[in-house]
Design an enzyme around this catalytic site. Structure first.
Site, PDB file in Angstrom:
ATOM      1  N   MET A  34      -2.519  12.198 -10.368  1.00 46.06           N
ATOM      2  CA  MET A  34      -1.741  12.699 -11.499  1.00 46.06           C
ATOM      3  C   MET A  34      -2.487  12.435 -12.814  1.00 46.06           C
ATOM      4  O   MET A  34      -1.896  12.481 -13.892  1.00 46.06           O
ATOM      5  CB  MET A  34      -0.358  12.057 -11.522  1.00 46.06           C
ATOM      6  CG  MET A  34       0.449  12.391 -10.260  1.00 46.06           C
ATOM      7  SD  MET A  34       2.225  12.296 -10.482  1.00 46.06           S
ATOM      8  CE  MET A  34       2.439  10.577 -10.885  1.00 46.06           C
ATOM      9  N   GLY A  35      -3.786  12.137 -12.719  1.00 49.82           N
ATOM     10  CA  GLY A  35      -4.592  11.951 -13.927  1.00 49.82           C
ATOM     11  C   GLY A  35      -4.368  10.602 -14.579  1.00 49.82           C
ATOM     12  O   GLY A  35      -3.812   9.686 -13.983  1.00 49.82           O
ATOM     13  N   LEU A  37      -6.806   8.575 -15.314  1.00 44.93           N
ATOM     14  CA  LEU A  37      -7.538   7.903 -14.236  1.00 44.93           C
ATOM     15  C   LEU A  37      -7.952   6.484 -14.599  1.00 44.93           C
ATOM     16  O   LEU A  37      -8.160   6.164 -15.768  1.00 44.93           O
ATOM     17  CB  LEU A  37      -8.765   8.741 -13.875  1.00 44.93           C
ATOM     18  CG  LEU A  37      -8.456  10.192 -13.475  1.00 44.93           C
ATOM     19  CD1 LEU A  37      -9.745  10.988 -13.283  1.00 44.93           C
ATOM     20  CD2 LEU A  37      -7.604  10.239 -12.211  1.00 44.93           C
ATOM     21  N   HIS A  41      -8.576   4.998  -9.008  1.00 42.97           N
ATOM     22  CA  HIS A  41      -8.847   6.409  -8.690  1.00 42.97           C
ATOM     23  C   HIS A  41     -10.342   6.618  -8.410  1.00 42.97           C
ATOM     24  O   HIS A  41     -10.708   7.340  -7.479  1.00 42.97           O
ATOM     25  CB  HIS A  41      -8.440   7.313  -9.860  1.00 42.97           C
ATOM     26  CG  HIS A  41      -6.972   7.355 -10.159  1.00 42.97           C
ATOM     27  ND1 HIS A  41      -6.462   6.937 -11.361  1.00 42.97           N
ATOM     28  CD2 HIS A  41      -5.914   7.787  -9.434  1.00 42.97           C
ATOM     29  CE1 HIS A  41      -5.148   7.108 -11.360  1.00 42.97           C
ATOM     30  NE2 HIS A  41      -4.783   7.616 -10.204  1.00 42.97           N
ATOM     31  N   GLN A  68       8.277  15.610  -7.989  1.00 41.55           N
ATOM     32  CA  GLN A  68       8.412  14.246  -7.466  1.00 41.55           C
ATOM     33  C   GLN A  68       9.039  13.291  -8.480  1.00 41.55           C
ATOM     34  O   GLN A  68       9.138  12.092  -8.219  1.00 41.55           O
ATOM     35  CB  GLN A  68       7.073  13.722  -6.945  1.00 41.55           C
ATOM     36  CG  GLN A  68       6.045  13.424  -8.005  1.00 41.55           C
ATOM     37  CD  GLN A  68       4.670  13.166  -7.399  1.00 41.55           C
ATOM     38  OE1 GLN A  68       4.035  14.053  -6.834  1.00 41.55           O
ATOM     39  NE2 GLN A  68       4.204  11.934  -7.493  1.00 41.55           N
ATOM     40  N   GLY A 154      -4.592   6.145  -1.784  1.00 43.57           N
ATOM     41  CA  GLY A 154      -4.677   4.722  -2.048  1.00 43.57           C
ATOM     42  C   GLY A 154      -3.586   3.951  -1.315  1.00 43.57           C
ATOM     43  O   GLY A 154      -2.437   4.415  -1.225  1.00 43.57           O
ATOM     44  N   LYS A 156      -2.222   1.551  -2.503  1.00 44.50           N
ATOM     45  CA  LYS A 156      -1.269   1.202  -3.568  1.00 44.50           C
ATOM     46  C   LYS A 156       0.100   1.847  -3.284  1.00 44.50           C
ATOM     47  O   LYS A 156       1.145   1.237  -3.462  1.00 44.50           O
ATOM     48  CB  LYS A 156      -1.837   1.676  -4.908  1.00 44.50           C
ATOM     49  CG  LYS A 156      -0.865   1.838  -6.036  1.00 44.50           C
ATOM     50  CD  LYS A 156      -0.636   0.535  -6.736  1.00 44.50           C
ATOM     51  CE  LYS A 156       0.583   0.556  -7.627  1.00 44.50           C
ATOM     52  NZ  LYS A 156       0.726   1.748  -8.435  1.00 44.50           N
ATOM     53  N   ARG A 194       0.796   3.742 -14.966  1.00 47.27           N
ATOM     54  CA  ARG A 194       2.044   3.299 -15.605  1.00 47.27           C
ATOM     55  C   ARG A 194       1.914   1.928 -16.282  1.00 47.27           C
ATOM     56  O   ARG A 194       2.808   1.562 -17.050  1.00 47.27           O
ATOM     57  CB  ARG A 194       3.194   3.282 -14.595  1.00 47.27           C
ATOM     58  CG  ARG A 194       3.658   4.679 -14.207  1.00 47.27           C
ATOM     59  CD  ARG A 194       4.949   4.642 -13.393  1.00 47.27           C
ATOM     60  NE  ARG A 194       5.545   5.954 -13.271  1.00 47.27           N
ATOM     61  CZ  ARG A 194       5.442   6.748 -12.202  1.00 47.27           C
ATOM     62  NH1 ARG A 194       4.737   6.373 -11.160  1.00 47.27           N
ATOM     63  NH2 ARG A 194       6.032   7.930 -12.195  1.00 47.27           N
TER      64      ARG A 194
END
Ligand code: AMP
Length: 286
Positions: A34-35, A37, A41, A68, A154, A156, A194
């Site tokens: 989703m950029g 980065l 990433h 989403q 990932g 994550k 985030r």
């Protein structure tokens, strides 16, 4: 230094390019993002390059997927910096950045969704009921546009990776999924776009997610421990930080995601913690 990545904006252009590569039997490594980065990433881009080799192609998609996000979530505020992302992709030797518009991905009249019905019910799926429907739908669409031979996700987002693997099996997508390790800051905080939302006070407390994983790892190192006891220990540790609110903590089988009542080495732990309005997730194999 590698040259700048080619930027593709439409599904048709992406698919045309992908079919040319397919005709030439070239490996295509794909990293959906989703950029905004970060080094996590970049590690996936490097993993993609390793998988396809110097002759193969590495494609990164940058798309903040509206389906989403729930209406109450951070879609409009989600951090974006395309110029910086472009530079990071160029430095990582990415061949193509696929950055479609919303209109291109969800044109007028769009009405077909992909829904995984088992692994997506717990944890992130329970807290964010429409989230995984959006993820599986957009990932299926992206796979059909990029036609990758391998895609990198990932760890994550552990549950997301498990659901994507399930979708690939269930819907016979002809590609391999690689799950790459979590990249962390010096205090253990998992890198995330985030993290930018955190105030300085929240940022200094955010290492507590990692501490919670480490605490549980230590607790089960020598003997199995009831999940209820570990849940209490985790809640307590999270509550020692003034800005936190625990959303969930789960102990589960890493393959089936089925909850474990008795937690041992090798059990997977995942948790989600609010810092004000910002919600962070993390996980580890204990
Ligand atoms: P996102 O841009 O947040 O949708 O993430 C895109 C991909 O990068 C997903 O497969 C994530 O799991 C992965 N990712 C995000 N953060 C990290 C990290 N800290 N380490 C490794 N992979 C990550």
């Amino acid at each position: 230094m590698p040259g700048p990545a080619r930027i593709v904006r439409t599904a048709a252009a992406m698919q045309r390019l992908a079919k040319e590569w397919q005709a030439k039997k070239l490996g295509v490594g794909f990293v959906p993002t989703m950029g905004y980065l970060h080094a996590g990433h970049v590690s996936l881009m490097q993993r993609a390059r390793k998988a396809v080799g110097a002759k193969g192609l590495v494609v990164v998609s940058i798309y903040v997927n509206p389906t989403q996000f729930a209406p109450t979530e951070d879609l409009s505020k989600y951090p974006r910096d395309f110029a910086r992302d472009k530079k990071m992709c160029a430095d990582a030797g990415v061949d193509v950045i696929f950055a479609p518009t919303d209109k291109e991905m969800y044109p007028e009249g769009f009405s077909t969704y992909v829904i995984e019905e088992k692994l997506s019910r717990s944890m992130e799926g329970a807290s964010r009921p429409t989230h995984f429907r959006g993820v599986t739908t957009v990932v299926a669409k992206l796979f059909n546009m990029v036609l990758p031979t391998v895609a990198i996700f990932g760890a994550k987002d552990f549950q997301q990776a498990a659901i994507v693997k399930q979708m690939v099996r269930d819907l016979n997508f002809p590609l391999r999924i690689i799950v790459a390790p979590i990249w962390r800051e010096a205090d253990g905080l998992a890198m995330s776009s985030r993290n930018k939302y955190l105030s300085p006070a929240q940022r200094s407390q955010a290492g507590v997610l990692w501490l919670a994983l480490e605490q549980a790892k230590t607790a089960v190192a020598k003997r199995a421990v009831p999940a209820a006891q570990l849940t209490k220990m985790t809640s307590w540790l999270i509550s020692t930080q003034s800005e936190t609110r625990l959303d969930y903590v789960e102990f589960f089988d890493p393959e089936t995601l089925a909850p474990e009542k008795l937690v041992r080495r090798g059990t997977q732990m995942a948790l989600a913690v609010f810092f004000g309005k910002t919600r962070l997730i993390d996980n580890a194999k204990l």
